[in-house]
Write an enzyme that holds these catalytic residues in place. Structure first.
Site, PDB file in Angstrom:
ATOM      1  N   ASP A 214      54.203  44.125  34.598  1.00 46.84           N
ATOM      2  CA  ASP A 214      53.829  44.527  33.235  1.00 46.84           C
ATOM      3  C   ASP A 214      54.957  45.278  32.513  1.00 46.84           C
ATOM      4  OD1 ASP A 214      51.390  43.366  33.634  1.00 46.84           O
ATOM      5  OD2 ASP A 214      50.307  45.227  34.009  1.00 46.84           O
TER       6      ASP A 214
ATOM      7  N   CYS B 115      45.677  31.366  31.355  1.00 45.80           N
ATOM      8  CA  CYS B 115      46.161  32.132  30.202  1.00 45.80           C
ATOM      9  C   CYS B 115      47.655  31.906  30.089  1.00 45.80           C
ATOM     10  CB  CYS B 115      45.779  33.594  30.299  1.00 45.80           C
ATOM     11  SG  CYS B 115      46.916  34.603  31.211  1.00 45.80           S
TER      12      CYS B 115
ATOM     13  N   ARG C 102      46.387  31.793  36.845  1.00 49.41           N
ATOM     14  CA  ARG C 102      45.530  32.919  37.213  1.00 49.41           C
ATOM     15  C   ARG C 102      44.160  32.505  37.762  1.00 49.41           C
ATOM     16  NH1 ARG C 102      46.291  37.545  32.737  1.00 49.41           N
ATOM     17  NH2 ARG C 102      45.781  38.892  34.474  1.00 49.41           N
TER      18      ARG C 102
ATOM     19  N   ARG D  22      45.126  44.831  22.011  1.00 48.69           N
ATOM     20  CA  ARG D  22      44.300  44.726  23.222  1.00 48.69           C
ATOM     21  C   ARG D  22      44.623  45.843  24.209  1.00 48.69           C
ATOM     22  NH1 ARG D  22      43.979  39.057  26.042  1.00 48.69           N
ATOM     23  NH2 ARG D  22      42.899  40.474  27.446  1.00 48.69           N
TER      24      ARG D  22
ATOM     25  N   LYS E 275      44.378  51.394  30.511  1.00 51.23           N
ATOM     26  CA  LYS E 275      43.507  50.219  30.293  1.00 51.23           C
ATOM     27  C   LYS E 275      43.134  49.587  31.634  1.00 51.23           C
ATOM     28  CE  LYS E 275      45.532  46.100  29.216  1.00 51.23           C
ATOM     29  NZ  LYS E 275      45.201  45.010  30.136  1.00 51.23           N
ATOM     30  N   ASN E 276      44.136  49.354  32.477  1.00 52.59           N
ATOM     31  CA  ASN E 276      43.866  48.606  33.705  1.00 52.59           C
ATOM     32  C   ASN E 276      43.165  49.429  34.787  1.00 52.59           C
ATOM     33  OD1 ASN E 276      44.876  46.383  32.481  1.00 52.59           O
ATOM     34  ND2 ASN E 276      46.824  46.332  33.586  1.00 52.59           N
TER      35      ASN E 276
HETATM   36  N1  EPU Z   1      46.025  35.047  42.098  1.00 48.33           N
HETATM   37  C1  EPU Z   1      45.549  33.896  42.685  1.00 48.33           C
HETATM   38  N2  EPU Z   1      44.229  33.868  43.049  1.00 48.33           N
HETATM   39  C2  EPU Z   1      43.369  34.918  42.814  1.00 48.33           C
HETATM   40  C3  EPU Z   1      43.880  36.078  42.209  1.00 48.33           C
HETATM   41  C4  EPU Z   1      45.223  36.113  41.849  1.00 48.33           C
HETATM   42  O1  EPU Z   1      46.276  32.937  42.929  1.00 48.33           O
HETATM   43  O2  EPU Z   1      42.184  34.822  43.167  1.00 48.33           O
HETATM   44  C5  EPU Z   1      47.459  35.105  41.700  1.00 48.33           C
HETATM   45  C6  EPU Z   1      47.636  35.230  40.193  1.00 48.33           C
HETATM   46  O3  EPU Z   1      47.602  33.993  39.543  1.00 48.33           O
HETATM   47  C7  EPU Z   1      48.991  35.932  40.088  1.00 48.33           C
HETATM   48  C8  EPU Z   1      48.989  36.837  41.313  1.00 48.33           C
HETATM   49  O4  EPU Z   1      48.011  36.296  42.214  1.00 48.33           O
HETATM   50  O5  EPU Z   1      50.004  34.995  40.180  1.00 48.33           O
HETATM   51  C9  EPU Z   1      48.664  38.288  41.046  1.00 48.33           C
HETATM   52  O6  EPU Z   1      47.502  38.390  40.243  1.00 48.33           O
HETATM   53  P1  EPU Z   1      46.531  39.658  40.283  1.00 48.33           P
HETATM   54  O7  EPU Z   1      45.203  39.217  40.753  1.00 48.33           O
HETATM   55  O8  EPU Z   1      47.211  40.763  41.026  1.00 48.33           O
HETATM   56  O9  EPU Z   1      46.473  40.052  38.741  1.00 48.33           O
HETATM   57  P2  EPU Z   1      45.191  40.386  37.859  1.00 48.33           P
HETATM   58  O10 EPU Z   1      44.230  41.193  38.630  1.00 48.33           O
HETATM   59  O11 EPU Z   1      44.717  39.132  37.227  1.00 48.33           O
HETATM   60  C10 EPU Z   1      46.136  42.656  36.958  1.00 48.33           C
HETATM   61  C11 EPU Z   1      46.379  43.264  35.603  1.00 48.33           C
HETATM   62  C12 EPU Z   1      47.555  42.576  34.936  1.00 48.33           C
HETATM   63  C13 EPU Z   1      48.776  42.757  35.844  1.00 48.33           C
HETATM   64  C14 EPU Z   1      48.485  42.199  37.255  1.00 48.33           C
HETATM   65  C15 EPU Z   1      49.600  42.413  38.235  1.00 48.33           C
HETATM   66  C16 EPU Z   1      44.218  44.059  34.875  1.00 48.33           C
HETATM   67  C17 EPU Z   1      43.053  43.896  33.985  1.00 48.33           C
HETATM   68  N3  EPU Z   1      45.176  43.126  34.793  1.00 48.33           N
HETATM   69  O12 EPU Z   1      45.843  41.265  36.735  1.00 48.33           O
HETATM   70  O13 EPU Z   1      47.784  43.229  33.696  1.00 48.33           O
HETATM   71  O14 EPU Z   1      49.880  42.079  35.297  1.00 48.33           O
HETATM   72  O15 EPU Z   1      47.292  42.830  37.777  1.00 48.33           O
HETATM   73  O16 EPU Z   1      49.915  43.755  38.344  1.00 48.33           O
HETATM   74  O17 EPU Z   1      44.301  45.017  35.625  1.00 48.33           O
HETATM   75  C18 EPU Z   1      48.500  43.442  31.472  1.00 48.33           C
HETATM   76  O18 EPU Z   1      47.970  44.558  31.437  1.00 48.33           O
HETATM   77  O19 EPU Z   1      49.290  43.029  30.563  1.00 48.33           O
HETATM   78  C19 EPU Z   1      48.230  42.545  32.596  1.00 48.33           C
HETATM   79  C20 EPU Z   1      48.421  41.229  32.530  1.00 48.33           C
END
Ligand code: EPU
Length: 419
Positions: A307, A118, A123, A399, A22-23
């Site tokens: 995850d 969320c 996030r 999802r 998915k990711n």
């Molecule tokens: N963060 C910020 N500012 C930003 C971006 C991120 O403060 O602009 C913080 C976030 O709040 C968090 C940390 O940085 O505390 C890491 O967030 P990241 O951006 O790495 O996560 P994401 O891109 O929102 C993806 C996956 C998540 C997975 C995380 C970490 C997808 C669609 N989602 O989220 O997957 O947990 O990376 O590996 O790829 C799941 O599949 O259940 C899921 C939540």
């Protein structure tokens, strides 16, 4: 609302085929917005989030033809695409923010909804916005939307992310692919899904190279038609490996390169699981007595995946002794704890660390899912509980886990979906 009824304890034996990731699929699908030519994406998982992304692409003007089994999408973009990603699309799936990078890079403007918070944390998307600004995107935030534009093509730049972010790294890589000149992205996330995205883009003529956490992108004018098979879902595979370890099972996990979950498999070995890896499969045998692991800490790749945190917590509840898990990625990713306690777990939370008693005798109960991985943790706990468990709100599971009840039934879990 659908719910699961699980009648535990269940024996786990047999084989399971892992679906596409998915990711990895989400950023790859978002990146198809960069193309003028047809793109074919194979091995998409049949999960709700992928439908959401496909609907978002359609709302922007992409034409999408799905194969009969819905795992392959043939995508062509119209000459005139829309650039509006609505709140209703983005709020249901935060991954929708990944269309911002390609829209601004290819069409020089976008009105994309802010995703909002969320359950697992606030996030924010400040890293995405600050880095896109360095490539030349101008933006303002108004009425819950990011109103963004650029004067023609984005311009390559040197960017260092203040913290590691999966989504920001993906958005920037996609945007920089069509920017003028060179972009250097430092302190990138290097999860396998991100490497899959750059492999996909390179298969279409992008010029992207890696050196540790640095990504070097030489912008190109356009991308060629390509056909690409998405990698397998390492979190789905990891979840099944935990199930086998937890339930003294004997499982063959097929269709995935084991190196993408090496860290988690090493942890499972430490708990006593016997694991053999092959090029594209894993054989795993759960121990009679699960050994506790004192300190598990989630971390960016190649650390323990956040995850997998909830699933590992269930395993530690059944371990013969005390353990702890520290969540370092999201500030509020312990929503499963209260529900696990309803099944009999003894867990104490202090700041971002959960202290787990171990030796839990789970007893079936009615519980509620809160997010994708929390929900699957409840399923795992129900599998090793005595008696019936009802798991409510399983739309969270739909999802991200493809037909999980069919896969679980096949390996011996007494599970039923109640509509
Ligand atoms: N963060 C910020 N500012 C930003 C971006 C991120 O403060 O602009 C913080 C976030 O709040 C968090 C940390 O940085 O505390 C890491 O967030 P990241 O951006 O790495 O996560 P994401 O891109 O929102 C993806 C996956 C998540 C997975 C995380 C970490 C997808 C669609 N989602 O989220 O997957 O947990 O990376 O590996 O790829 C799941 O599949 O259940 C899921 C939540």
């Amino acid at each position: 609302m659908d719910k699961f009824l699980i009648n535990g304890p269940c024996k786990i034996k047999g084989n399971v085929t892992i679906s596409g990731s998915k990711n990895a699929s989400l950023p790859i699908l978002a990146a198809t917005l960069l193309f003028d030519q047809t793109v074919i994406i194979k091995n998409l998982p049949r999960v709700k989030d992928i439908n959401t992304m496909l609907n978002l692409l359609k709302s922007l003007g992409s034409k999408i033809i799905l194969s009969k089994d819905k795992r392959t999408a043939k995508i062509f973009n119209k000459k005139k695409m829309k650039t509006f990603a609505s709140y209703s699309m983005v709020k249901t799936m935060r991954g929708s923010i990944l269309v911002l990078g390609p829209l601004i890079s290819k069409y020089f403007k976008s009105k994309t909804s802010l995703p909002g918070g969320c359950l697992i944390g606030a996030r924010p998307i400040n890293y995405h916005l600050a880095a896109l600004k360095k490539l030349g995107m101008k933006y303002e935030l108004r009425d819950g939307y990011i109103l963004a534009k650029s004067k023609g093509r984005l311009k390559g730049a040197n960017i260092k992310f203040p913290n590691i972010s999966v989504g920001a790294t993906e958005n920037l890589i996609i945007a920089a692919t069509l920017a003028k000149g060179k972009t250097t992205l430092k302190n990138c996330a290097i999860e396998p899904e991100i490497k899959d995205l750059t492999k996909f883009l390179n298969s279409a003529g992008a010029k992207i190279k890696w050196s540790g956490r640095t990504c070097l992108i030489n912008g190109v004018n356009s991308l060629n038609s390509t056909e690409y098979e998405v990698m397998a879902d390492r979190i789905e595979a990891g979840t099944f490996c935990v199930a086998a370890t937890l339930a003294n099972g004997n499982l063959e996990v097929k269709n995935l390169r084991p190196d993408v979950i090496k860290t988690e498999l090493d942890l499972l070995k430490r708990t006593g699981a016997i694991i053999k890896t092959y090029e594209k499969k894993i054989l795993i045998k759960g121990p009679k007595k699960i050994k506790p692991i004192k300190h598990i800490k989630t971390k960016e790749w190649p650390g323990v995946a956040t995850d997998m945190q909830a699933q590992l917590m269930v395993l530690m509840c059944k371990a013969a002794g005390k353990s702890s898990i520290t969540e370092n990625i999201f500030e509020n990713r312990f929503m499963h704890v209260a529900e696990l306690q309803r099944l009999g777990a003894k867990i104490n939370i202090k700041n971002n660390t959960a202290k787990i008693e171990g030796n839990t005798k789970f007893i079936g109960a009615e519980v509620m899912s809160s997010d994708l991985r929390a929900s699957v943790a409840l399923v795992l706990a129900a599998i090793v509980s005595n008696g019936k468990s009802h798991i409510n709100r399983i739309y969270h599971l739909d999802r991200g886990y493809e037909k999980i009840e069919n896969k679980l039934k096949k390996i011996g879990v007494k599970i039923k979906r109640i509509k």
